[in-house]
Design a protein around this motif. Sequence first.
Motif, PDB file in Angstrom:
ATOM      1  N   ALA A 515      69.680  72.786  28.770  1.00  0.00           N
ATOM      2  CA  ALA A 515      69.611  73.671  27.609  1.00  0.00           C
ATOM      3  C   ALA A 515      69.987  72.944  26.318  1.00  0.00           C
ATOM      4  CB  ALA A 515      70.531  74.870  27.816  1.00  0.00           C
ATOM      5  N   VAL A 516      70.992  72.064  26.388  1.00  0.00           N
ATOM      6  CA  VAL A 516      71.460  71.396  25.171  1.00  0.00           C
ATOM      7  C   VAL A 516      70.746  70.067  24.919  1.00  0.00           C
ATOM      8  CG1 VAL A 516      73.730  72.490  25.365  1.00  0.00           C
ATOM      9  CG2 VAL A 516      73.378  70.216  26.345  1.00  0.00           C
ATOM     10  N   GLN A 517      70.119  69.499  25.969  1.00  0.00           N
ATOM     11  CA  GLN A 517      69.397  68.231  25.816  1.00  0.00           C
ATOM     12  C   GLN A 517      67.991  68.364  26.412  1.00  0.00           C
ATOM     13  OE1 GLN A 517      70.613  65.208  24.358  1.00  0.00           O
ATOM     14  NE2 GLN A 517      72.130  66.653  23.611  1.00  0.00           N
ATOM     15  N   PRO A 518      67.146  69.229  25.868  1.00  0.00           N
ATOM     16  CA  PRO A 518      65.809  69.431  26.449  1.00  0.00           C
ATOM     17  C   PRO A 518      64.942  68.179  26.327  1.00  0.00           C
ATOM     18  CG  PRO A 518      65.991  70.516  24.307  1.00  0.00           C
ATOM     19  CD  PRO A 518      67.359  70.048  24.669  1.00  0.00           C
ATOM     20  N   GLY A 519      64.180  67.930  27.390  1.00  0.00           N
ATOM     21  CA  GLY A 519      63.241  66.818  27.372  1.00  0.00           C
ATOM     22  C   GLY A 519      63.866  65.456  27.550  1.00  0.00           C
ATOM     23  N   ARG A 520      65.147  65.371  27.903  1.00  0.00           N
ATOM     24  CA  ARG A 520      65.832  64.078  28.014  1.00  0.00           C
ATOM     25  C   ARG A 520      66.500  63.975  29.382  1.00  0.00           C
ATOM     26  NH1 ARG A 520      69.153  63.251  22.490  1.00  0.00           N
ATOM     27  NH2 ARG A 520      69.089  61.085  23.218  1.00  0.00           N
ATOM     28  N   PRO A 521      65.763  63.554  30.404  1.00  0.00           N
ATOM     29  CA  PRO A 521      66.307  63.541  31.763  1.00  0.00           C
ATOM     30  C   PRO A 521      67.496  62.604  31.950  1.00  0.00           C
ATOM     31  CG  PRO A 521      64.156  62.450  31.667  1.00  0.00           C
ATOM     32  CD  PRO A 521      64.348  63.137  30.365  1.00  0.00           C
ATOM     33  N   LEU A 522      67.501  61.452  31.271  1.00  0.00           N
ATOM     34  CA  LEU A 522      68.608  60.514  31.434  1.00  0.00           C
ATOM     35  C   LEU A 522      69.899  61.094  30.855  1.00  0.00           C
ATOM     36  CD1 LEU A 522      69.312  57.806  32.596  1.00  0.00           C
ATOM     37  CD2 LEU A 522      68.738  56.742  30.400  1.00  0.00           C
ATOM     38  N   ALA A 523      69.785  61.742  29.705  1.00  0.00           N
ATOM     39  CA  ALA A 523      70.950  62.407  29.126  1.00  0.00           C
ATOM     40  C   ALA A 523      71.453  63.504  30.060  1.00  0.00           C
ATOM     41  CB  ALA A 523      70.601  62.996  27.762  1.00  0.00           C
ATOM     42  N   ASN A 524      70.498  64.169  30.740  1.00  0.00           N
ATOM     43  CA  ASN A 524      70.860  65.204  31.711  1.00  0.00           C
ATOM     44  C   ASN A 524      71.708  64.618  32.835  1.00  0.00           C
ATOM     45  OD1 ASN A 524      70.375  66.801  34.300  1.00  0.00           O
ATOM     46  ND2 ASN A 524      69.448  68.190  32.805  1.00  0.00           N
ATOM     47  N   LEU A 525      71.321  63.455  33.317  1.00  0.00           N
ATOM     48  CA  LEU A 525      72.066  62.807  34.401  1.00  0.00           C
ATOM     49  C   LEU A 525      73.497  62.496  33.980  1.00  0.00           C
ATOM     50  CD1 LEU A 525      69.399  60.325  35.813  1.00  0.00           C
ATOM     51  CD2 LEU A 525      70.489  62.167  37.086  1.00  0.00           C
ATOM     52  N   TYR A 526      73.663  61.923  32.801  1.00  0.00           N
ATOM     53  CA  TYR A 526      75.008  61.578  32.331  1.00  0.00           C
ATOM     54  C   TYR A 526      75.837  62.839  32.051  1.00  0.00           C
ATOM     55  CZ  TYR A 526      74.349  56.540  31.972  1.00  0.00           C
ATOM     56  OH  TYR A 526      74.178  55.214  32.260  1.00  0.00           O
ATOM     57  N   ALA A 609      66.733  65.805  37.467  1.00  0.00           N
ATOM     58  CA  ALA A 609      66.993  65.587  36.046  1.00  0.00           C
ATOM     59  C   ALA A 609      65.777  65.950  35.208  1.00  0.00           C
ATOM     60  CB  ALA A 609      67.388  64.127  35.807  1.00  0.00           C
ATOM     61  N   ILE A 610      64.594  65.569  35.689  1.00  0.00           N
ATOM     62  CA  ILE A 610      63.366  65.885  34.951  1.00  0.00           C
ATOM     63  C   ILE A 610      63.108  67.386  34.970  1.00  0.00           C
ATOM     64  CG2 ILE A 610      60.855  65.606  34.985  1.00  0.00           C
ATOM     65  CD1 ILE A 610      61.304  62.732  35.911  1.00  0.00           C
ATOM     66  N   THR A 611      63.364  68.017  36.116  1.00  0.00           N
ATOM     67  CA  THR A 611      63.163  69.469  36.210  1.00  0.00           C
ATOM     68  C   THR A 611      64.025  70.211  35.208  1.00  0.00           C
ATOM     69  OG1 THR A 611      62.682  69.253  38.567  1.00  0.00           O
ATOM     70  CG2 THR A 611      63.218  71.436  37.756  1.00  0.00           C
ATOM     71  N   TRP A 612      65.294  69.835  35.158  1.00  0.00           N
ATOM     72  CA  TRP A 612      66.202  70.527  34.240  1.00  0.00           C
ATOM     73  C   TRP A 612      65.962  70.104  32.789  1.00  0.00           C
ATOM     74  CZ3 TRP A 612      68.371  74.837  35.393  1.00  0.00           C
ATOM     75  CH2 TRP A 612      68.659  75.142  36.729  1.00  0.00           C
ATOM     76  N   ALA A 613      65.334  68.944  32.584  1.00  0.00           N
ATOM     77  CA  ALA A 613      64.937  68.583  31.217  1.00  0.00           C
ATOM     78  C   ALA A 613      63.855  69.525  30.706  1.00  0.00           C
ATOM     79  CB  ALA A 613      64.452  67.135  31.168  1.00  0.00           C
ATOM     80  N   LEU A 614      63.177  70.206  31.642  1.00  0.00           N
ATOM     81  CA  LEU A 614      62.154  71.206  31.304  1.00  0.00           C
ATOM     82  C   LEU A 614      62.708  72.618  31.400  1.00  0.00           C
ATOM     83  CD1 LEU A 614      59.236  69.648  33.399  1.00  0.00           C
ATOM     84  CD2 LEU A 614      59.536  69.502  30.906  1.00  0.00           C
ATOM     85  N   TYR A 619      62.911  77.748  33.064  1.00  0.00           N
ATOM     86  CA  TYR A 619      63.970  78.746  33.270  1.00  0.00           C
ATOM     87  C   TYR A 619      64.231  79.611  32.037  1.00  0.00           C
ATOM     88  CZ  TYR A 619      64.901  75.470  37.081  1.00  0.00           C
ATOM     89  OH  TYR A 619      64.785  74.656  38.172  1.00  0.00           O
ATOM     90  N   GLY A 620      63.434  79.402  30.981  1.00  0.00           N
ATOM     91  CA  GLY A 620      63.626  80.172  29.761  1.00  0.00           C
ATOM     92  C   GLY A 620      63.115  81.595  29.882  1.00  0.00           C
ATOM     93  N   SER A 621      63.100  82.311  28.764  1.00  0.00           N
ATOM     94  CA  SER A 621      62.726  83.730  28.765  1.00  0.00           C
ATOM     95  C   SER A 621      61.304  83.964  29.250  1.00  0.00           C
ATOM     96  CB  SER A 621      62.894  84.309  27.352  1.00  0.00           C
ATOM     97  OG  SER A 621      62.103  83.589  26.422  1.00  0.00           O
ATOM     98  N   LYS A 622      60.467  82.958  29.079  1.00  0.00           N
ATOM     99  CA  LYS A 622      59.086  83.075  29.544  1.00  0.00           C
ATOM    100  C   LYS A 622      58.818  82.192  30.759  1.00  0.00           C
ATOM    101  CE  LYS A 622      57.331  84.140  24.904  1.00  0.00           C
ATOM    102  NZ  LYS A 622      56.367  83.750  23.818  1.00  0.00           N
TER     103      LYS A 622
END
Length: 750
Positions: A515-526, A609-614, A619-622
């Motif tokens: 949610a806070v780092q959309p589109g950035r899988p590596l940032a998601n991992l860290y 990580a890629i899934t949650w980057a999306l 998982y959004g309202s739509k």
Amino acid sequence: MTKEIVVTEEPSVALDSKAHSASRELDGKDSLGLEDKDDTVYVKGHPVIKTGLDVSNFLISTRDDEDPALTFRSVALGSLFTALSSVITMLYVFKPVQMQVSAVFLQLLIYLFGEAWAYLTPRPDHFKWKWLRVTLRFLNFGQPFKIKEHVVASLIASSGNNGLSGVEVYAVERLFYDRSVSASTAVLATFSIGLCGFVVAGLLRPLIVYPAEMVYWTTLPQVVLFQNLHFDRQANRKRLTKFCWALGIAAIWEIFPAYIITWLGGFSVFCLASMHAPTKTRSIFTKVFGGASSNEGVGLLNFGLDWQYIQSTYLSLPLKQQLNSWIGYLIFYPAMLGLYFSNVWSAKTFPFMSTSLFASNGTSFSTTSILNEHNTVDEAKLQQIGLPNLTATTVWGYFTQNLAIGALITHVIIFYGKDMVLAWKTARSRTQPDPHYQGMLKYKEVPTWWYITLFILAFVAGIIVNAKGETTLPVWGYLISLLLGGFIAPFSCILYGLYGSGVATNQISKMVAGAVQPGRPLANLYFASWSHQVILLAVNLANWLKVGQYTKVPHRIMFGTQIYATLLGAGLNYAVMTTIVSSKREILLNPEGNNIWSGSTLQSMNSQAITWALAKDMYGSKGRYLLVPLGIFIGLALPVIHWGLIRLFPRLKKWPINTALIVSYAGQYYYGNTSWIWSSIAVGLFSQFWLRRRMPSIYNKYNYLIGAALDGGSQIVIFILSFAVYGASGTAHPFPTWWGNPSGNPDHCM
């Protein structure tokens, strides 16, 4: 008032023969058990272990020989086996068969080496030169191997993988993003990730460690084994003999379900009955009753006799915990099957149970197909290829994890709030009634500023590496990750201490990161690594502080050795990781791998990580899976409903219902092997419902000891088989195929 209990060297023997009322049908209550009254139940003069105070008074000895804990031998053995456990654990990250070295296995190995050190080395008093006697005493030559040395060495060895999460992120970065962090970033980030969570357990130890009810039940086999190995060996000889027999039998038995007769790892009457049925019928039966193979089915009424999966956990977890897990299973089976056969989220297009990502037509989804050269999501490619899909069972697993996190927070506040305040006050005033806490008052406590200083150092290290930009996680995202972990950690520690198990909390870290780092899988991992490590390390440290309280290891030694072990293990993990990734890069990037090397664990991490980057799209309202994040808010309401029902029907208060545990078990095993679930229920019923209540004398003496022996025996054999026949050493030697070891699913489902 509670009676004064004097515990002898026989720590498991009841000393009060006064009979009390018969055992109640259900044990435990939703409190920290701080009332100072005697409500112990006795059967034939032996106490029935129900509460944490019963554990303290009747199960664990308060004996303290004041023997040295931090010695050359304890540090040397701990370091040696830290190297063994951390290297093997890191090695198996890159293997097709995943394995971890169990704490009981390490405990037994350390004991054998410690005893050999004591008996095979010369005694200092045999020499006339003073300098030699002093040197040999420092090296602990010829000196008995005592319990506190054993605990410290085991603590060091078991804590060596505290920094594993960060090292796995570096491996993903090297493999899938073709980049490596600098040496300074690796050192600082590992230090920060590996130690950032200690401050939570340190500051909250009056609440999550000191009270008698904070038992951390799954460590009781270790504590009982420590005391039986070292206290009054003559009196405990019969028990140790039984321990050795159980260990040997478990070791011999494990060879059969693990290698020769794999059918014993999961047998189902329904699968056997459908062997000659039509393919469609067999397919349905496999999903419902199959479970011996990974992702085969939900394993309804499928029993496994492979102890490596059952373990002593279900001999240790209290009845109140297991009751909630059984209720969760009643939801698990119809939910998993109902979602699939109702074709929710196009479930039938994809496999029944799988954590992989899929394209809309059911084929595998390539994560790299939607990334640009900077390894972030390319919107143009995403629009062309489309969003990845999850199996319905995986969505259910994610949803129930979020339900459990929400329920955990509300349940602790509603049902334990007053007791937490009282526990804090009694510990701060040093009036906590637990005899083991009182026995530790003679040792210097760890000053609060030690924990705060350690956190500041770890925090600043994290600031530096994120400010440099190598992690791709901005500093403000790093701060959010720590705040999130710090908020969840106390709740998780309280649940783990009271019930012996917690709920999976890594899901919320990944979700917030997306949610806070959309589109950035590596940032998601860290982000997820830092956040989840705060929770994990808080639980680990609290768990070991409790072991130290039971075994009377000084507080400051527990603190120092945890830090030492974490840093040592992380360094070893990093060295092994860089060596393997550099030399085996091609095969680790291969989706299939081979029988020796596999990158599946890291591939799964990258996919998540890629899934949650999306997250916004998925998982959004739509999004297709909006229900997943809504699970947290629904979960927050569940304990409120539970509380309201208790107000309407006061009799419900007698039932130790915990909605967080129920919903956690309602979806906890949405992938992997499930054939052991019904066996674990049988073990729990036998141990906690029948043996504990009907034959407490046998339960108190042998339940945890035999559980430790079974764990040790099975782990030893699995360790040997992994290198001898499973292919960990380079060449696999599978057992010949026959009816008891079929080429397909071991339970003969399709």
